[in-house]
Design an enzyme around this catalytic site. Structure first.
Site, PDB file in Angstrom:
ATOM      1  N   SER A  69      -8.814   6.807  35.217  1.00 36.56           N
ATOM      2  CA  SER A  69      -7.559   7.558  35.349  1.00 36.56           C
ATOM      3  C   SER A  69      -7.722   9.064  35.323  1.00 36.56           C
ATOM      4  O   SER A  69      -6.743   9.794  35.511  1.00 36.56           O
ATOM      5  CB  SER A  69      -6.583   7.123  34.254  1.00 36.56           C
ATOM      6  OG  SER A  69      -6.142   5.808  34.512  1.00 36.56           O
ATOM      7  N   HIS A 107       6.379   0.749  32.572  1.00 37.19           N
ATOM      8  CA  HIS A 107       6.800   2.019  31.966  1.00 37.19           C
ATOM      9  C   HIS A 107       8.240   2.391  32.319  1.00 37.19           C
ATOM     10  O   HIS A 107       8.685   3.489  31.976  1.00 37.19           O
ATOM     11  CB  HIS A 107       5.880   3.154  32.439  1.00 37.19           C
ATOM     12  CG  HIS A 107       4.462   3.023  31.973  1.00 37.19           C
ATOM     13  ND1 HIS A 107       3.993   3.652  30.853  1.00 37.19           N
ATOM     14  CD2 HIS A 107       3.417   2.309  32.473  1.00 37.19           C
ATOM     15  CE1 HIS A 107       2.701   3.363  30.689  1.00 37.19           C
ATOM     16  NE2 HIS A 107       2.335   2.546  31.668  1.00 37.19           N
TER      17      HIS A 107
END
Length: 652
Positions: free
Chosen positions: A327, A370
Site C-alpha cells: 500500500s 470502509h
C-alpha cells in the site's frame, strides 16, 4: 731427371701467396673492425640500456589508496602500514619445506596456509604471495635474520585497508580484494596495465569498486641499483606515486548506525534521501557483514558462513532486491487518478468490503468495508477497494505511463554497482518477459492487483524512496548519489558531485496537496498513528503490507504461517511535512503489518535526524494490539491463466 726452375719464377709465386694471405688477414680485420663499429657506435645506446638493466631495476611505487569519510568527516575507510610475510613461488624449490621452516620462526595457523594456497592458485608464478600480515617487530627480526637460507621469502612493508566502523555501512563501502586474473583482463582492456604494476588489491564491491579510478591513484617508479643476487643496493632516482583521491559522502554514519541498530536481528533495508539534492543520508541493508574480513583474503570458514547463511548478509537489499510495494504504492495511484481526471479529491465510492470484477471478488482489508471513501480516506485508512476500482478505470497502460517518470521499473543510476531495475508491469513488459504466447497476454484481472501494489509490481527500497523524494519535492526527480565531493588530498581541491535533477514531473499543486495532506493524516489518525504518537514534528507517511505468496482464498493468520512466508512490512515517510528534509523507505522482510514493524524503525531514524536523539521503541503490546494497527493486507490473486481467481483475504 731433376727439373730446375728459374729463381725469379719461384719468387713471384711466393710473393703472390703472401699478398693473398695478407688480403685475407686484412679482410678479417676489416670485418672485425666493422663489427666493433656496429656494436660500439651504431648500437651503443641499445647495449648500454641492456647493461644498465642488468644493474638497475625499475620498481613500481604503489600509490596510497584514497580515504572515505562521511558528511561529517568521520573516517569510514583508511590505510595503515604493516609488515607482511610473502613468498615468491618461482624462487622456492620446496614450498612445503619452506612453509614448515617459516612456521618454526613465526606463528602460522592452518587458515593462513589455506588462504595462501587459495591466493597461490589465483596469482602469477613470479608474483609474491602473502602468507601472513600484521607481523610484529620481533617476528620481522626473526624472519629477516634467517632470510639468507630461505630463497623466495621476503618481508615487505604494505599498506592495508581498514574499515574502522566495522559492519556499519558495509554494503555502501564495499571492500577491496586481491587482484585476480579477471581483474587483470579488465585492467588490460582499459589500458591501465602500467598504472597497476605492483598493485595487489582492487575494489571488489560498493564504492571501493565504483570509484576505483578515483581511489587508486597513479603508480610511481623507482630506479634502484641491484647486486648479482637481485638485492637492492641503493636508490638512483624516484618518480613518486600520486595518492588516490578521497571521497566525502552524503552519508551520515551515525544516522546509518541508528538505522541498522533499529532492525535488531530482523532482515530488511532502509533508504533515507535528501529530497532537495538526491543525496543518500542512510542506506542500510540488514544483516550486514564486516568488510575487514576481505582485506587479507577471506578465510574459507568466514566465506562459507557468509555465503551459506539463509539471511544472505552479502545481499544489498536496498538497491538489488525488488519487492511488491504493497500500500505504499497507493499515494502514487491516487495522484495518477487526480492527474488523469479519473478522480477528484472529493469524489467518493462505497466500499462494501470487496470489489467485483468478472464474477470474482477482490477482498478489502477491512471486513464489511470502509463505507463511503474519498481519496483522503482511502490513503489514511488504506482502503483497497478504492484502488481496485481506480486501477480498473486507469487501465494498466495508464498506470505504467504515469509511474514511469517517477523511476519505477528503471535503475535510478545511483553511484553504486549492482542496482536492479525492478518491474513496472505493463503489457509490453509481459510480452518481453515471457516466451509462451499464453503467458504474454495481459489479463484485465492482473490490473486490479497492480492497483494495490501487488501482482507483478516489484521495486527496490531505493526506487520507492527516490520516488517519494520526487513526490515531496514538487515533482523534481534527482539521481540518488552517495558521494558528495571527490577531494584531492594534495591540494585539498573538492570536486562536487552535482545534484542535477534528472527531470521535472509536471504535477498540479492542488493534486499534490491532496495526496500529501492525506499522508500526514496517516500518522495522525490513520494506520501509522501509534508509531508517531507524541512526535514533536509533522510527518507524512504510508504503511504497506506486501504479500509474499498467494493464499488462494484462505484467510491470512500470521501465527499460522512460517516466518519466511509472512508478509513484508513497508513504511515510507517524509519530514518535516511543511519543508521535507528527509524522505525514507523502510522494508522489514516477513515483518507483517507496516505499522507493526517498519513504522517504528522509521520513527527512530526520523527522531535521530530531526531531534538528534534516539527514539524509544513503541511498547510491544501497542504494536501487537488489534486497535490502531489496522493495516491493509495484500489481497492478490495468483497471475490468472484466463480470468482472475477468487481472492478472500482480510486483516483483523
Amino acid at each position: 731427371m731433376t727439373e730446375f726452375r728459374p729463381p725469379a719464377a719461384g719468387l713471384a709465386r711466393f710473393r703472390l701467396r703472401v699478398l693473398v694471405a695478407a688480403a685475407f688477414v686484412l679482410s678479417c680485420f676489416g670485418l672485425l673492425a666493422l663489427r666493433f663499429y656496429v656494436l660500439q657506435v651504431q648500437r651503443h645506446d641499445y647495449f648500454l640500456t641492456r647493461a644498465e638493466d642488468n644493474r638497475i631495476a625499475l620498481l613500481p611505487v604503489v600509490p596510497h589508496r584514497g580515504a572515505i569519510v562521511d558528511r561529517n568527516g568521520v573516517v569510514l575507510a583508511r590505510n595503515y602500514a604493516t609488515y607482511t610475510l610473502e613468498i615468491t613461488p618461482s624462487e622456492v624449490h620446496d614450498l612445503d619445506l619452506t612453509l614448515d621452516e617459516l612456521a618454526a620462526l613465526v606463528p602460522i595457523e592452518a587458515r593462513d596456509r589455506r588462504r595462501f594456497r587459495k591466493l597461490l592458485e589465483e596469482s602469477r608464478n613470479f608474483e609474491s604471495v602473502p602468507l601472513r600480515s600484521r607481523l610484529s617487530d620481533e617476528e620481522v627480526a626473526r624472519v629477516v635474520a634467517q632470510r639468507y637460507r630461505l630463497p623466495g621469502v621476503d618481508v615487505k612493508a604494505r599498506l592495508l585497508r581498514d574499515y574502522p566502523q566495522g559492519s556499519t555501512a558495509a554494503h555502501v563501502l564495499g571492500y577491496i580484494g586481491r587482484v585476480n586474473p579477471r581483474d587483470i583482463e579488465r585492467i588490460e582492456e582499459r589500458g591501465e596495465t602500467a598504472n597497476y604494476r605492483g598493485t595487489q588489491h582492487i575494489g571488489k564491491a560498493g564504492l571501493e569498486q565504483s570509484y576505483e579510478a578515483e581511489l587508486h591513484g597513479t603508480t610511481g617508479v623507482e630506479q634502484v641499483e641491484v647486486n648479482a643476487g637481485g638485492r637492492a643496493v641503493r636508490a638512483l632516482s624516484r618518480t613518486p606515486a600520486i595518492a588516490g583521491n578521497d571521497l566525502e559522502l552524503t552519508l551520515d554514519v551515525e544516522l546509518q548506525r541508528v538505522a541498522e541498530n533499529a532492525f535488531g536481528e530482523r532482515r530488511g533495508a532502509l533508504v533515507a534521501i535528501e529530497p532537495a539534492t538526491g543525496g543518500i543520508l542512510a542506506l542500510a541493508s540488514m544483516p550486514s557483514f564486516d568488510p575487514n574480513l576481505f582485506v587479507d583474503g577471506i578465510s574459507t570458514q568466514d566465506w562459507k558462513a557468509l555465503n551459506d547463511s539463509p539471511d544472505h548478509p552479502l545481499l544489498h537489499r536496498a538497491i538489488y532486491s525488488a519487492y511488491p510495494p504493497g500500500s505504499t504504492f497507493k499515494p502514487f495511484m491516487a495522484l495518477a487518478g487526480l492527474e488523469s481526471g479519473k478522480r477528484t479529491a472529493k469524489q467518493a465510492i462505497h466500499d462494501a468490503g470487496y470489489f467485483n470484477f468478472g464474477g470474482h471478488r477482490f477482498m478489502d482489508d477491512k471486513v464489511g468495508g470502509h463505507g463511503m471513501v474519498d481519496l483522503h480516506k482511502s490513503i489514511v485508512e488504506s482502503c483497497n477497494t478504492y484502488y481496485y476500482q481506480l486501477a480498473n478505470d486507469l487501465g494498466i497502460d495508464g498506470i505504467a505511463a504515469f509511474l514511469a517518470p517517477f523511476g519505477f521499473g528503471a535503475r535510478t543510476g545511483i553511484d553504486l554497482p549492482g542496482e536492479a531495475a525492478g518491474v513496472l508491469p505493463s503489457p509490453q513488459w509481459k510480452r518481453e518477459r515471457f516466451r509462451k504466447a499464453e503467458q504474454q497476454r495481459w489479463y484485465a484481472g492482473e490490473t486490479i492487483s497492480v492497483g494495490i501494489g501487488q501482482g507483478y509490481n516489484a521495486y527496490t527500497p531505493l526506487q520507492l524512496a527516490n520516488a517519494l523524494a520526487a513526490l515531496v519535492n514538487d515533482g523534481k526527480l534527482f539521481r540518488p548519489h552517495v558521494v558528495r565531493h571527490v577531494v584531492d588530498p594534495r591540494s585539498g581541491a573538492r570536486r562536487v558531485i552535482e545534484p542535477a535533477p534528472l527531470r521535472q514531473i509536471p504535477l498540479r499543486q492542488a493534486h499534490l496537496k491532496s495526496v500529501l495532506d492525506a499522508m500526514v493524516d496517516v500518522n495522525r489518525s490513520g494506520t501509522g498513528r501509534r508509531a508517531f504518537q507524541g512526535a514533536p514534528y509533522t510527518v507524512g507517511g504510508k504503511t504497506g503490507t506486501a504479500q509474499v505468496f498467494s493464499l488462494r482464498g484462505q484467510r491470512y493468520v500470521e501465527g499460522r504461517v512460517r516466518e519466511r512466508l509472512r508478509d513484508h512490512s513497508w513504511f515510507v515517510a517524509y519530514a518535516p511535512a511543511e519543508n521535507p528534509r528527509i524522505a525514507l523507505a523502510v522494508l522489514v522482510e516477513n515483518g507483517g503489518f507496516g505499522a507493526q514493524s517498519a513504522a517504528p524503525i522509521a520513527r527512530q531514524v526520523l527522531d535521530y535526524y530531526l531531534l538528534e536523539r534516539r527514539a524509544a521503541a513503541p511498547a510491544k503490546e501497542d504494536m501487537e494490539s488489534g486497535e490502531a494497527v489496522e493495516d491493509e493486507a495484500a489481497t492478490v490473486p495468483a497471475p490468472p491463466a484466463a480470468a482472475p481467481p477468487d481472492v478472500s483475504r482480510s486483516v483483523p
